[in-house]
Design a protein around this motif. Sequence first.
Motif, PDB file in Angstrom:
ATOM      1  N   THR A 116       2.159  17.593   9.208  1.00 46.23           N
ATOM      2  CA  THR A 116       0.746  17.293   8.969  1.00 46.23           C
ATOM      3  C   THR A 116       0.645  15.877   8.399  1.00 46.23           C
ATOM      4  N   PRO A 117      -0.538  15.261   8.438  1.00 51.18           N
ATOM      5  CA  PRO A 117      -0.655  13.893   7.901  1.00 51.18           C
ATOM      6  C   PRO A 117      -0.188  13.753   6.456  1.00 51.18           C
ATOM      7  N   ALA A 118      -0.508  14.732   5.592  1.00 50.96           N
ATOM      8  CA  ALA A 118      -0.084  14.634   4.196  1.00 50.96           C
ATOM      9  C   ALA A 118       1.437  14.701   4.073  1.00 50.96           C
ATOM     10  N   SER A 119       2.056  15.641   4.788  1.00 54.06           N
ATOM     11  CA  SER A 119       3.512  15.745   4.764  1.00 54.06           C
ATOM     12  C   SER A 119       4.154  14.516   5.398  1.00 54.06           C
ATOM     13  N   LEU A 120       3.520  13.978   6.427  1.00 57.59           N
ATOM     14  CA  LEU A 120       4.065  12.807   7.102  1.00 57.59           C
ATOM     15  C   LEU A 120       4.075  11.601   6.165  1.00 57.59           C
ATOM     16  N   ALA A 121       3.028  11.465   5.354  1.00 61.87           N
ATOM     17  CA  ALA A 121       3.013  10.366   4.379  1.00 61.87           C
ATOM     18  C   ALA A 121       4.172  10.503   3.403  1.00 61.87           C
ATOM     19  N   GLY A 122       4.409  11.721   2.913  1.00 65.12           N
ATOM     20  CA  GLY A 122       5.544  11.944   2.019  1.00 65.12           C
ATOM     21  C   GLY A 122       6.872  11.682   2.698  1.00 65.12           C
ATOM     22  N   PHE A 123       6.974  12.075   3.964  1.00 63.20           N
ATOM     23  CA  PHE A 123       8.196  11.839   4.738  1.00 63.20           C
ATOM     24  C   PHE A 123       8.508  10.349   4.796  1.00 63.20           C
TER      25      PHE A 123
ATOM     26  N   ALA B 275       8.516   1.662   7.139  1.00 63.56           N
ATOM     27  CA  ALA B 275       8.261   3.031   6.673  1.00 63.56           C
ATOM     28  C   ALA B 275       7.002   3.088   5.822  1.00 63.56           C
ATOM     29  N   LEU B 276       6.772   2.074   4.998  1.00 59.80           N
ATOM     30  CA  LEU B 276       5.563   2.054   4.174  1.00 59.80           C
ATOM     31  C   LEU B 276       4.310   1.875   5.017  1.00 59.80           C
ATOM     32  N   ASP B 277       4.401   1.103   6.086  1.00 61.75           N
ATOM     33  CA  ASP B 277       3.261   0.979   6.998  1.00 61.75           C
ATOM     34  C   ASP B 277       2.938   2.333   7.627  1.00 61.75           C
ATOM     35  N   ALA B 278       3.987   3.060   8.026  1.00 62.70           N
ATOM     36  CA  ALA B 278       3.778   4.392   8.605  1.00 62.70           C
ATOM     37  C   ALA B 278       3.214   5.355   7.563  1.00 62.70           C
ATOM     38  N   ALA B 279       3.692   5.257   6.312  1.00 58.49           N
ATOM     39  CA  ALA B 279       3.179   6.117   5.238  1.00 58.49           C
ATOM     40  C   ALA B 279       1.711   5.829   4.971  1.00 58.49           C
TER      41      ALA B 279
ATOM     42  N   LEU C  45      -2.719   7.656  -0.924  1.00 53.67           N
ATOM     43  CA  LEU C  45      -2.940   6.239  -0.669  1.00 53.67           C
ATOM     44  C   LEU C  45      -2.512   5.390  -1.870  1.00 53.67           C
ATOM     45  N   ALA C  46      -2.794   5.884  -3.077  1.00 52.43           N
ATOM     46  CA  ALA C  46      -2.411   5.146  -4.276  1.00 52.43           C
ATOM     47  C   ALA C  46      -0.891   5.095  -4.424  1.00 52.43           C
ATOM     48  N   GLU C  47      -0.229   6.196  -4.078  1.00 54.62           N
ATOM     49  CA  GLU C  47       1.235   6.211  -4.187  1.00 54.62           C
ATOM     50  C   GLU C  47       1.872   5.247  -3.201  1.00 54.62           C
ATOM     51  N   VAL C  48       1.332   5.196  -1.992  1.00 55.21           N
ATOM     52  CA  VAL C  48       1.856   4.261  -0.997  1.00 55.21           C
ATOM     53  C   VAL C  48       1.664   2.824  -1.467  1.00 55.21           C
ATOM     54  N   GLN C  49       0.486   2.522  -2.000  1.00 54.95           N
ATOM     55  CA  GLN C  49       0.213   1.173  -2.463  1.00 54.95           C
ATOM     56  C   GLN C  49       1.101   0.800  -3.652  1.00 54.95           C
ATOM     57  N   ARG C  50       1.318   1.762  -4.550  1.00 57.54           N
ATOM     58  CA  ARG C  50       2.172   1.490  -5.714  1.00 57.54           C
ATOM     59  C   ARG C  50       3.602   1.183  -5.268  1.00 57.54           C
TER      60      ARG C  50
END
Length: 406
Positions: free
Chosen positions: A141-148, A168-172, A185-190
Amino acid sequence: MDALTAAAAQALAAGDPIGALKRVALRRDPAALALRGIAMAQLGDWQRARELLRDAARGFGKPAATARARCLIAEAEIALVSRDLTWPGNRLNEARALLLSRGDLANAGHAGYLEARRHLLIGQLATAEQVMNSIDPVQLTPASLAGFWLVAAGIAMRQLAIPRASEALDAAASAATDARIPMLLAEVQRTRDFLQAPAARLFSSGRESVLHLAEVADVLRGPVLVVDACRNAVCADGKTVPLGRRPVLFALARALAEAWPNDRDRGTLISHAFRSQHADDSMRARLRVEIGRLRAALGALGGIKATARGYRLVPHGSAGVAVLTPPIIDDHAAVLALLAEGEAWSSSALALALGRSPRTVQRALRQLAAAGKAESFGRGRACRWIAPRMPGFPTTLLLPPPLPDG
């Protein structure tokens, strides 16, 4: 699934735990208990969340094995977030295998990335990468994919593969945008911001510079002979000599590198390597033995020349010598790096992540607490340690992992 349960599940998927609780807060059926547990986890009450998930798993019973497995996966995720690294990983593997056999590929993939995330936290990069390779991102799912992709970025960062980490961060970021969950989104940006944060200090010929992670990768692959105090290794031209389990040799290498291009006297070398202030004949003889071992370990990276008063490091070529250290000089920099992630850690989890004994970690935590760099809350097994976020200090996800001795 009735309408209220479905609405609560949709609210959780959108990152709205309060909306989910409004629909199922008073219900005691297993599905509602599981949703309440996930909601409490999103709100940060991890202990209550785990209790609710365990009640839900018992309520589902053996006939609903798939639902029980999903509860186990949710509990495993809470254990990771709360840094309970002693949570039995074999239960997560069993849940993943069951879901794969039942065709629930999305939740099985989620379990896989959680397993990889645990291995990443304790520094087992090869195992984490192997688990990640067994997951098909298309099934998530999109949420799991971001974590992946965040885990993939963390592995790449610790391997100093900066371009791969950026991809990988662009994909996240893309997956987190699709999930429409602000926390993701905040975790990816951090994590993206950490790539531009100071990752190490470089000392060379009396000069000091602060490096970002990409610059660290360039230095370690360059022609300069680098004594790497982040990983306890010596590097040059992309070659690495790990000295993590040979502390005397590493102490000698660092002392010689810090003095370069000058030599280092025998008394100072004895003090650095053996922690002795008495440079008698036996200590000088021991020093000669250890210098010989270091000379053999360095091999093609460099040599060591005896001088009238001591020894001098001689790099092969003319590129020079440098010393790489963590961005903050502290005897407990590794503990600080973990605490700087902003999560609450138990001392046992810190010991597992650092590969040190619990007593050593507890002693370090007491010293950090006395210096005002760490603080604890809770008692007994519920005791957790945190530290204020330090400007310019990256998490261990951005630091190279300890190298195995070869």
